[in-house]
Structure formats: C-alpha cells, structure tokens
Write an enzyme that holds these catalytic residues in place. Structure first.
Site, PDB file in Angstrom:
ATOM      1  N   HIS A 286       8.397   3.297   6.040  1.00  0.00           N
ATOM      2  CA  HIS A 286       7.843   2.318   5.104  1.00  0.00           C
ATOM      3  C   HIS A 286       8.324   2.512   3.663  1.00  0.00           C
ATOM      4  O   HIS A 286       8.605   1.542   2.967  1.00  0.00           O
ATOM      5  CB  HIS A 286       6.324   2.357   5.171  1.00  0.00           C
ATOM      6  CG  HIS A 286       5.668   1.071   4.828  1.00  0.00           C
ATOM      7  ND1 HIS A 286       5.955  -0.107   5.483  1.00  0.00           N
ATOM      8  CD2 HIS A 286       4.759   0.745   3.889  1.00  0.00           C
ATOM      9  CE1 HIS A 286       5.242  -1.086   4.964  1.00  0.00           C
ATOM     10  NE2 HIS A 286       4.510  -0.589   3.994  1.00  0.00           N
TER      11      HIS A 286
ATOM     12  N   SER B 182       5.578  -4.804   1.780  1.00  0.00           N
ATOM     13  CA  SER B 182       4.288  -4.454   2.364  1.00  0.00           C
ATOM     14  C   SER B 182       3.158  -5.362   1.865  1.00  0.00           C
ATOM     15  O   SER B 182       3.166  -6.555   2.137  1.00  0.00           O
ATOM     16  CB  SER B 182       4.020  -2.984   2.062  1.00  0.00           C
ATOM     17  OG  SER B 182       2.926  -2.528   2.782  1.00  0.00           O
TER      18      SER B 182
END
Ligand code: NAG
Ligand code: NAG
Ligand code: NAG
Ligand code: NAG
Ligand code: NAG
Ligand code: NAG
Length: 410
Positions: free
Chosen positions: A386, A181
């Site tokens: 995620h 990320s």
C-alpha cells in the site's frame, strides 16, 4: 491463520523490547547516514529541491479549514501559462500532502507532475496535520464535535469544495484527479452522491482504490474488525476521537534503531513489513527517516471504523452504520444507503497491487465491475504494497511513468 497470530505476537514483543531499549548514550560517537531532508516539512522540502510552494486555505461549508498546498510549476518546466493542466492529488488515511513530494524529485508524483507542466494541488483532508482547524470548534476542547466525521464528509465537503476552489482560482473548467487509498474513497463518495462533479473531472487516477473491503484478510485489520464494537466502546469510554496524530516518536525510533549498520536494523525491517506489508523489492530504508518525518498524520476514530464496517458488512460500500435504531432516524432505513457507483461516469483508472495488505485486489476487481467508465491495471511488481504507491523503490518505472503517459490521453 495461526501463523498470522504468531506474527502479531512477535510484533508486540518487538515493540516492547524496543521501548525498553531507548538509550541515547549508545548512539554517541557512531556515525550513521541520515538523509539531509530528514525532519523537513513540505515547504522546507520544496525549497530544498528548488520548487515553488503556495499555501492555500479552503473553508468548508461545515467550517473546517483545510491546508491546500500548491506547486504551481516545476524545476524542469517553469511555465506559468494560465491554461496549463491542473492536477489535484489527494492522500490516504494517516497521510498528507508531503507524502507526494518526499521520495526525492525523480520519484515523487507531485514533483514529476510539476516538471511535466501541471499546476499541482495537494489536498490535506480534515483532521490531518495541516487541516486540524475549524472556524468554531477546537480539536481539543470540542473533541466530540470536531472529530465527528469519516471519509463520507471528506467526500461531500472537502473534495468537492476544494475542486470548486481550485477551478475558481485557475479559471479552468476541469481538472485531473489523482487519489491514493482514502483519497479514492472520498472521490467515489463525491462522484456518486453529487454526480454533477463528474463534469469537472478530466480523468481520475486511483492508487490502491478503497471501497469494498470484504476480501481483506490482513490479520491486524481483521482482528480489530472482529472486535469493532468493543474497540468503539473503549474509545468512547476513554474519550479518544483521533488516532496516530503526528509526533516526533517515529522519527526518533527510526534514527535510533533503523539506520543501516545498526544492530536493530533487521528487526526494524521486520516490523516495517508487519505494519506496512511485505515488500522486499520496494522498501527503501535509506529514505525511511525522510518518510517518517511527517508520518503518520492522524485520522478520526470514525474514519477508521467506517472502513472496518466494510470488512464485516457482507460486501457493501455504503454510508456509516450507526446501528438499526439510529440508521432509521438518519437514513429512514435500518441499514445505511449504498453509494451508487453507477453515477460515476467520468473516466477512471484503477491501479492496484496483488499483495496490497490494505486493499485486496479482489475487492478492487468488484469495484472495477461496478464503475461504468473504468479501466484497471495491476502494478507488475510482484511485491508492491500500500505505501509503495508513494515510496516504492520502483514506483517510477512500475507506476508513475505509466500514469503520466496515460493521462495525456484525456
Ligand atoms: C514548515 O516549518 C517552518 C519552520 O518551522 C514553518 O515556518 C512553516 O510554516 C512550515 N510549513 C508548513 C507548510 O507548515
Ligand atoms: C511546460 O508546460 C507547459 C504548460 O503545461 C506546456 O505547454 C509545455 O509544453 C511544457 N514544456 C515542456 C518542454 O515540456
Ligand atoms: C468549544 O469548547 C469551549 C470550551 O469548552 C466552549 O466554551 C465552546 O462553547 C465550545 N464550542 C462549541 C461550538 O461547542
Ligand atoms: C472566486 O474567486 C474570487 C477571487 O478570485 C472570489 O472573490 C470569489 O468569491 C470566488 N468564488 C467562489 C464561488 O469561490
Ligand atoms: C534508496 O534510495 C536512495 C536515495 O534515492 C538510493 O540511492 C538507493 O539506491 C535506494 N535503494 C535501493 C535499494 O534502491
Ligand atoms: C443508481 O444510479 C443510476 C444512474 O444514475 C440509476 O439509474 C439507478 O436507479 C440508481 N440506483 C439506485 C439504487 O438508486
């Protein structure tokens, strides 16, 4: 769209009812399973699992003191060969080094790398639990100055200066980079702004790569993005410069409401899905107390807003937007400069998921099209979100085993 607002409403309702229900006594005389690693920090976890730990501090040229954690060898491979390959692993927003070692040794990337003979370095970027220090600024007394950074500064200071530090310590010329990320965003900033760093990278692996944001339809982020001017003003007025820093509250809530067998267990699972994305095959509630022991780890308000700008700026990956007047002073143009992705010539692999609620796969595919030397791979699991790049039940078979094979080619 209305359905998504309804979800948000349910979430608020749940959070309120939970905070009303805090009741220590109802817990007594009932035994629920809590994993032994619960509450441990990174050095305690590594000691528990039998891995070595070294704590390093990198001082950036703008004065931040970064906690850089090293696992120099593993349990299954204890080689201390000075020429062993070096891997630098960089966390995402609100995350930290510990999140790569707290999913039990056989499913934690940091420990898998150590056991395969890598010299593993886990960075903590400015502002998180291990890097909330500066040579002259106090994060509380000098708030405005201390927290005046985004992932841009991580990209031009934290990551490159850490790379120099590691290469100097290990006397090597190149390293493997693995980012999750924001750890990928900072890398793209570095490799585009300071192209000479491409030469120091053997290969870059990106999990949930975050650069373009305009396809993200997540209701939470969209709503904040729509009102970003107002939220920014509110934060400024209230003198708030950081969000979600580490407190004992998440662990407290999980221990009291989210253990298997508790009445509120299903509610917890629902809230987790709302916050972190729906991933029924990947969420492991048993390990949740371990995962939240160190999470979240904090981020600067500016860091958050820099991402939100990407939701509404018409599909650009570019520097922080201060508004046209200040932009003219800072950048010499009314809009901020774009990051020139053509400069990123080192080999890159983007690993992404169809249902990642933070990073939309269409935005990753735009990025893939702009990087001159990149490959892409979608994680096969239908539900993979995620946080599953760190903690998914099948993260080993869906992702890590592939990555560990892939980097052997470089
Ligand atoms: C972990 O906690 C122990 C005990 O509080 C402390 O001595 C140690 O320094 C901590 N480790 C890190 C990396 O902060
Ligand atoms: C252990 O790691 C070293 C250094 O990376 C490597 O040369 C060696 O092949 C590894 N041994 C095994 C059994 O994997
Ligand atoms: C930080 O805050 C302290 C206390 O308010 C002040 O004395 C000091 O000058 C500040 N430091 C900087 C570099 O602004
Ligand atoms: C490299 O490391 C040595 C000590 O190992 C240190 O004296 C030197 O200043 C370092 N150089 C850089 C550029 O960091
Ligand atoms: C969750 O993790 C625990 C500990 O590793 C494991 O025993 C359990 O099987 C996992 N749960 C699922 C659903 O995979
Ligand atoms: C981006 O970088 C490439 C290669 O380094 C260069 O040819 C190109 O002119 C740059 N584009 C911009 C807009 O600066």
């Amino acid at each position: 769209m209305a359905g998504r607002y309804f979800e948000a409403l349910v979430l608020c309702f749940c959070l309120i009812s939970i905070s009303y229900g805090l009741d220590e006594e109802s817990l007594q005389n009932v035994e629920y399973y809590i994993p032994p690693e619960t509450g441990m920090n990174i050095s305690q976890l590594l000691e528990w699992y039998g891995y070595p730990f070294e704590n390093h501090v990198v001082q950036t040229t703008d004065g931040y003191l970064l906690g850089l954690h090293r696992v120099p060898y593993g349990v299954q491979n204890t080689s201390t060969d000075p020429n062993k390959p070096v891997a630098l692993v960089v966390h995402g927003m609100m995350s930290q080094s510990t999140d790569f070692v707290n999913n039990e040794p056989e499913n934690s990337l940091g420990l898998l790398l150590a056991d395969r003979g890598y010299d593993v370095w886990l960075l903590n970027c400015r502002g998180n639990t291990h890097s909330k220090r500066h040579v002259t600024l106090d994060p509380k007394k000098n708030k405005t100055k201390f927290w005046d950074f985004s992932w841009h500064e991580m990209g031009i200071y934290d990551v490159p200066e850490t790379i120099n530090y590691i290469l100097n310590q290990t006397k090597q010329e190149k390293l493997f980079y693995i980012g999750h990320s924001q750890g990928t965003t900072a890398f793209f900033v570095m490799a585009s702004m300071m192209p000479e760093y491409n030469q120091k990278i053997r290969h870059m692996t990106a999990f949930g790569p975050a650069a373009f944001m305009s396809h993200n339809e997540d209701i939470k982020y969209r709503t904040i993005a729509r009102f970003q001017k107002e939220v920014e003003l509110l934060a400024l007025t209230l003198d708030i410069h950081q969000f979600m820093s580490h407190t004992p509250i998440p662990l407290y809530l999980v221990k009291h409401y989210c253990l298997e067998g508790m009445e509120t267990y299903d509610l917890c699972v629902g809230i987790y899905y709302l916050l972190a994305g729906y991933s029924p095959t990947e969420l492991n509630m048993t390990l949740l107390p371990v995962h939240v022991s160190n999470s979240p780890s904090g981020f600067s308000v500016k860091e958050g807003f820099h991402y939100l700008q990407g939701f509404t700026n018409g599909g650009y990956f570019r520097q922080y937007d201060y508004g046209s007047i200040v932009n003219r002073i800072k950048y010499g143009s009314p809009t901020p400069p774009e990051y020139n992705l053509t400069n990123i010539v080192c080999p890159v692999s983007l690993h992404y998921a169809r249902k990642d609620q933070c990073v939309d796969f269409q935005d990753v595919e735009i990025l893939l099209g702009k990087l001159p030397n990149a490959k892409g791979r979608i994680v096969p699991s239908e539900y993979f979100s995620h946080l599953d790049f760190l903690w998914g039940n099948h993260v080993r078979s869906e992702l890590y085993d592939y990555v560990l094979e892939e980097i052997l080619n470089y």
